[in-house]
Scaffold this motif. Structure first.
Motif, short mmCIF file in Angstrom:
data_model
loop_
_atom_site.label_atom_id
_atom_site.label_comp_id
_atom_site.label_asym_id
_atom_site.label_seq_id
_atom_site.Cartn_x
_atom_site.Cartn_y
_atom_site.Cartn_z
N HIS A 28 0.68 6.74 -8.48
CA HIS A 28 -0.21 5.58 -8.33
C HIS A 28 -0.41 5.18 -6.86
O HIS A 28 -0.21 4.02 -6.50
N PRO A 29 -0.82 6.14 -6.01
CA PRO A 29 -0.97 5.83 -4.59
C PRO A 29 -2.27 5.07 -4.30
O PRO A 29 -3.22 5.11 -5.07
N ASP A 30 -2.27 4.41 -3.14
CA ASP A 30 -3.49 3.77 -2.64
C ASP A 30 -4.24 4.70 -1.70
O ASP A 30 -5.47 4.64 -1.61
N ARG A 31 -3.49 5.52 -0.97
CA ARG A 31 -4.06 6.48 -0.03
C ARG A 31 -3.36 7.83 -0.20
O ARG A 31 -2.14 7.88 -0.33
N GLU A 37 -9.19 11.82 -6.15
CA GLU A 37 -9.88 10.53 -6.12
C GLU A 37 -10.23 10.07 -7.53
O GLU A 37 -10.01 8.91 -7.89
N ALA A 74 -7.66 6.41 -5.46
CA ALA A 74 -7.15 6.23 -4.11
C ALA A 74 -8.18 6.67 -3.07
O ALA A 74 -9.11 7.43 -3.37
N VAL A 75 -7.99 6.21 -1.85
CA VAL A 75 -8.73 6.72 -0.71
C VAL A 75 -8.11 8.07 -0.38
O VAL A 75 -6.88 8.17 -0.23
N THR A 114 -6.97 9.04 -9.42
CA THR A 114 -6.14 7.95 -8.91
C THR A 114 -6.93 6.73 -8.44
O THR A 114 -6.37 5.64 -8.39
N MET A 128 0.84 -1.18 0.00
CA MET A 128 0.00 0.00 0.00
C MET A 128 0.89 1.24 0.00
O MET A 128 1.84 1.33 0.77
N THR A 129 0.59 2.19 -0.86
CA THR A 129 1.36 3.42 -0.97
C THR A 129 0.57 4.57 -0.36
O THR A 129 -0.55 4.86 -0.78
N ARG A 130 1.17 5.23 0.63
CA ARG A 130 0.57 6.40 1.27
C ARG A 130 1.33 7.63 0.81
O ARG A 130 2.55 7.67 0.89
#
Length: 102
Positions: free
Chosen positions: A25-28, A66, A71-72, A69, A1-3
């Motif tokens: 390409h982040p997840d959060r 959002e 992402a959250v 991406t 997971m990428t923050r």
């Protein structure tokens, strides 16, 4: 997971910041909208024109990140001290500094 921590300063460069965040390409993502002179969450509930403008800008940035991406995404207004556990992020993205017109 990428923050990722995305730091927004100049409104004219918000679209550049969103593009830079997308390349990571982040997840959060936490969006920090830099603003001085606000105690705690005054920007969130204040009814002045500056508070409304900050809420509108932050909401737009959150929606754009959002959408760009998947992402959250969360956000806050203030300075870097407002970010809890800033070392927990995998990366920090800032829009490039605008160059003054010659």
């Amino acid at each position: 997971m990428t923050r990722l921590l995305a730091i927004a300063s100049d409104p004219a460069l918000d679209s550049v910041l969103v593009d830079e965040v997308g390349r990571a390409h982040p997840d959060r993502v936490t969006v920090l909208l830099l603003a001085n002179g606000f105690a705690a969450d005054r920007w969130a509930w204040g009814d002045g024109p500056r508070e409304r403008a900050l809420r509108d800008r932050l909401g737009l940035l959150l929606a754009q990140v959002e959408a760009h991406t998947g992402a959250v995404v969360t956000g806050l207004v203030g300075d870097l001290a407002a970010v809890e556990d800033a070392d927990a992020y995998d990366d920090v993205v800032r829009a490039p500094v605008a160059l003054a017109a010659a």
